[in-house]
Design a protein around this motif. Structure first.
Motif, PDB file in Angstrom:
ATOM      1  N   UNK A 130       0.813  -1.215   0.000  1.00  0.00           N
ATOM      2  CA  UNK A 130       0.000   0.000   0.000  1.00  0.00           C
ATOM      3  C   UNK A 130       0.850   1.269   0.000  1.00  0.00           C
ATOM      4  N   UNK A 131       0.423   2.235  -0.795  1.00  0.00           N
ATOM      5  CA  UNK A 131       0.997   3.580  -0.781  1.00  0.00           C
ATOM      6  C   UNK A 131       0.061   4.481   0.010  1.00  0.00           C
ATOM      7  N   UNK A 132       0.599   5.226   0.962  1.00  0.00           N
ATOM      8  CA  UNK A 132      -0.202   6.191   1.711  1.00  0.00           C
ATOM      9  C   UNK A 132      -0.039   7.549   1.046  1.00  0.00           C
ATOM     10  N   UNK A 133      -1.121   8.049   0.463  1.00  0.00           N
ATOM     11  CA  UNK A 133      -1.147   9.383  -0.142  1.00  0.00           C
ATOM     12  C   UNK A 133      -2.310  10.135   0.491  1.00  0.00           C
ATOM     13  N   UNK A 134      -2.034  11.032   1.448  1.00  0.00           N
ATOM     14  CA  UNK A 134      -3.122  11.749   2.114  1.00  0.00           C
ATOM     15  C   UNK A 134      -3.951  12.565   1.132  1.00  0.00           C
ATOM     16  N   UNK A 135      -5.168  12.863   1.523  1.00  0.00           N
ATOM     17  CA  UNK A 135      -6.009  13.740   0.726  1.00  0.00           C
ATOM     18  C   UNK A 135      -5.344  15.102   0.582  1.00  0.00           C
TER      19      UNK A 135
ATOM     20  N   UNK B  67     -15.157  18.062  15.203  1.00  0.00           N
ATOM     21  CA  UNK B  67     -15.350  16.730  14.620  1.00  0.00           C
ATOM     22  C   UNK B  67     -15.553  15.735  15.754  1.00  0.00           C
ATOM     23  N   UNK B  68     -16.721  15.094  15.768  1.00  0.00           N
ATOM     24  CA  UNK B  68     -17.039  14.107  16.806  1.00  0.00           C
ATOM     25  C   UNK B  68     -17.024  12.682  16.252  1.00  0.00           C
ATOM     26  N   UNK B  69     -16.550  12.508  15.044  1.00  0.00           N
ATOM     27  CA  UNK B  69     -16.617  11.220  14.351  1.00  0.00           C
ATOM     28  C   UNK B  69     -15.964  10.097  15.161  1.00  0.00           C
ATOM     29  N   UNK B  70     -16.552   8.906  15.054  1.00  0.00           N
ATOM     30  CA  UNK B  70     -15.990   7.730  15.708  1.00  0.00           C
ATOM     31  C   UNK B  70     -14.718   7.264  15.022  1.00  0.00           C
ATOM     32  N   UNK B  71     -14.619   7.525  13.711  1.00  0.00           N
ATOM     33  CA  UNK B  71     -13.417   7.135  12.976  1.00  0.00           C
ATOM     34  C   UNK B  71     -13.385   7.842  11.633  1.00  0.00           C
ATOM     35  N   UNK B  72     -12.216   8.268  11.224  1.00  0.00           N
ATOM     36  CA  UNK B  72     -11.972   8.799   9.894  1.00  0.00           C
ATOM     37  C   UNK B  72     -10.640   8.233   9.405  1.00  0.00           C
ATOM     38  N   UNK B  73     -10.600   7.816   8.144  1.00  0.00           N
ATOM     39  CA  UNK B  73      -9.308   7.446   7.582  1.00  0.00           C
ATOM     40  C   UNK B  73      -8.462   8.692   7.341  1.00  0.00           C
ATOM     41  N   UNK B  74      -9.125   9.828   7.145  1.00  0.00           N
ATOM     42  CA  UNK B  74      -8.450  11.119   7.030  1.00  0.00           C
ATOM     43  C   UNK B  74      -9.292  12.209   7.697  1.00  0.00           C
ATOM     44  N   UNK B  75     -10.454  12.506   7.145  1.00  0.00           N
ATOM     45  CA  UNK B  75     -11.302  13.573   7.662  1.00  0.00           C
ATOM     46  C   UNK B  75     -11.117  14.832   6.843  1.00  0.00           C
ATOM     47  N   UNK B  76     -11.559  14.791   5.582  1.00  0.00           N
ATOM     48  CA  UNK B  76     -11.300  15.896   4.664  1.00  0.00           C
ATOM     49  C   UNK B  76     -11.879  17.204   5.164  1.00  0.00           C
ATOM     50  N   UNK B  77     -13.043  17.145   5.807  1.00  0.00           N
ATOM     51  CA  UNK B  77     -13.659  18.383   6.294  1.00  0.00           C
ATOM     52  C   UNK B  77     -12.800  19.078   7.337  1.00  0.00           C
ATOM     53  N   UNK B  78     -12.037  18.304   8.094  1.00  0.00           N
ATOM     54  CA  UNK B  78     -11.158  18.897   9.109  1.00  0.00           C
ATOM     55  C   UNK B  78     -10.092  19.747   8.426  1.00  0.00           C
ATOM     56  N   UNK B  79      -9.438  19.167   7.413  1.00  0.00           N
ATOM     57  CA  UNK B  79      -8.393  19.897   6.712  1.00  0.00           C
ATOM     58  C   UNK B  79      -8.921  21.102   5.960  1.00  0.00           C
ATOM     59  N   UNK B  80     -10.077  20.961   5.309  1.00  0.00           N
ATOM     60  CA  UNK B  80     -10.635  22.089   4.567  1.00  0.00           C
ATOM     61  C   UNK B  80     -11.010  23.235   5.498  1.00  0.00           C
ATOM     62  N   UNK B  81     -11.581  22.904   6.639  1.00  0.00           N
ATOM     63  CA  UNK B  81     -11.927  23.952   7.602  1.00  0.00           C
ATOM     64  C   UNK B  81     -10.678  24.647   8.145  1.00  0.00           C
TER      65      UNK B  81
ATOM     66  N   UNK C 230       1.412  20.251   5.078  1.00  0.00           N
ATOM     67  CA  UNK C 230       1.287  18.793   5.137  1.00  0.00           C
ATOM     68  C   UNK C 230       0.336  18.216   4.104  1.00  0.00           C
ATOM     69  N   UNK C 231      -0.746  18.930   3.818  1.00  0.00           N
ATOM     70  CA  UNK C 231      -1.807  18.344   3.016  1.00  0.00           C
ATOM     71  C   UNK C 231      -2.241  19.221   1.843  1.00  0.00           C
ATOM     72  N   UNK C 232      -1.398  20.133   1.414  1.00  0.00           N
ATOM     73  CA  UNK C 232      -1.745  20.936   0.253  1.00  0.00           C
ATOM     74  C   UNK C 232      -1.982  20.067  -0.974  1.00  0.00           C
TER      75      UNK C 232
END
Length: 309
Positions: free
Chosen positions: A125-130, A227-241, A291-293
């Motif tokens: 697997x390659x890890x490429x963040x959003x 963000x109250x999510x139980x789990x996110x593999x990333x959480x795109x809304x967090x980064x966009x906000x 980090x995530x641009x």
């Protein structure tokens, strides 16, 4: 130019997670996009392509890797958290037909390989963040007493915890308002939220704005992202906000410490309220850009595709 097929089983061309990448990909490849399940339409599109990118490890990826239609093609699968957590599709894919597997975070990679260790024998697997489009999500004028919460209102996003935090926050300072962007997709959750909005006296404290078509504009006046999510593999809304300037207050889900500033994570209602009340809008815009641009994600994707060609 290599012919690149982007096959998204879940989302269309406007809302696919690949949408920010497509304009740049077209400068390097002959790109087609299809939203289709197993069958002749997908087979015809695959026949045209040199490289097939399956967005989501879903039934279309299972069918393509087991039907023989990928002969002579290079294959990429990008897997999100739902496939590893809630489906059997990873177990049904013929991974010997897959050249590259992409995830958006190390925790979901670890989970996937723990549940399906045989995958590691075929593909690394390659890890490429959003990627966050820092131009689209330009700095806003965030009010620290306007809190954003983003996501469909369903159990995995944990809106039940949102209500408890909003209640405690309102008792500490009634000037705070939580704005929710998202739709009710689960009747059980909708009935629960409706009841406790009344029981906790949250009318006017938590406001449901529905599905938002212009997220950068909606974020612009919000000073905090909860963000109250139980789990996110990333959480795109967090980064966009964060890019707009909202201060992130993130439930410490498994792997959150590998993705987001540790000082912004909370485990208890009291910790969340304290973080919200001491928030500093604008503090993490540079952090998320470095980090995530979007440029970093695009560079990694183009390098991966170049390796295949």
């Amino acid at each position: 130019m290599a012919r690149l097929l982007l096959a998204d089983r879940i989302k269309g061309p406007d809302d696919t997670f690949l949408a920010p990448l497509i304009p740049a990909l077209r400068r390097h490849h002959d790109v087609r996009f299809i939203c289709a399940g197993p069958g002749s339409s997908l087979a015809e599109a695959i026949a045209w392509a040199d490289i097939v990118w399956f967005e989501w490890c879903w039934d279309h990826a299972v069918w393509a890797t087991t039907s023989g239609c990928l002969t002579g093609k290079r294959c990429v699968i990008r897997l999100h958290s739902i496939e590893a957590l809630q489906t059997t599709f990873p177990a049904d894919v013929d991974w010997s037909r897959v050249d590259r597997l992409i995830t958006v975070g190390t925790d979901i990679t670890d989970l996937l390989l723990t549940r399906h260790p045989s995958i590691a024998g075929h593909v690394r697997p390659d890890v490429i963040p959003n990627g966050i489009d820092m131009d689209r999500f330009a700095p806003g004028s965030g009010d620290r007493r306007l809190v954003a919460w983003v996501g469909h209102l369903e159990p995995k996003k944990n809106p039940m915890l949102l209500l408890q935090i909003a209640h405690t926050l309102h008792r500490a300072d009634p000037r705070y308002v939580v704005h929710v962007a998202g739709a009710f997709t689960d009747l059980r959750t909708a009935r629960y939220v409706q009841r406790f909005m009344g029981s906790l006296g949250l009318s006017g404290v938590v406001r449901f704005d529905g599905v938002i078509t212009d997220m950068p504009a909606w974020y612009a006046d919000k000073g905090v992202l909860l963000s109250t999510s139980m789990y996110e593999s990333f959480g795109l809304n967090i980064g966009e906000a964060m890019a707009v300037g909202a201060f992130p207050v993130v439930h410490d889900f498994p792997g959150a410490d590998r993705l987001w500033p540790e000082e912004c994570l909370f485990a208890s209602i009291e910790q969340a309220v304290a973080l919200i009340r001491s928030s500093r809008p604008g503090l993490y815009r540079d952090w998320v850009g470095e980090r995530y641009g979007l440029d970093r994600q695009l560079e990694a994707v183009l390098r991966l595709l170049a390796d295949l060609t």
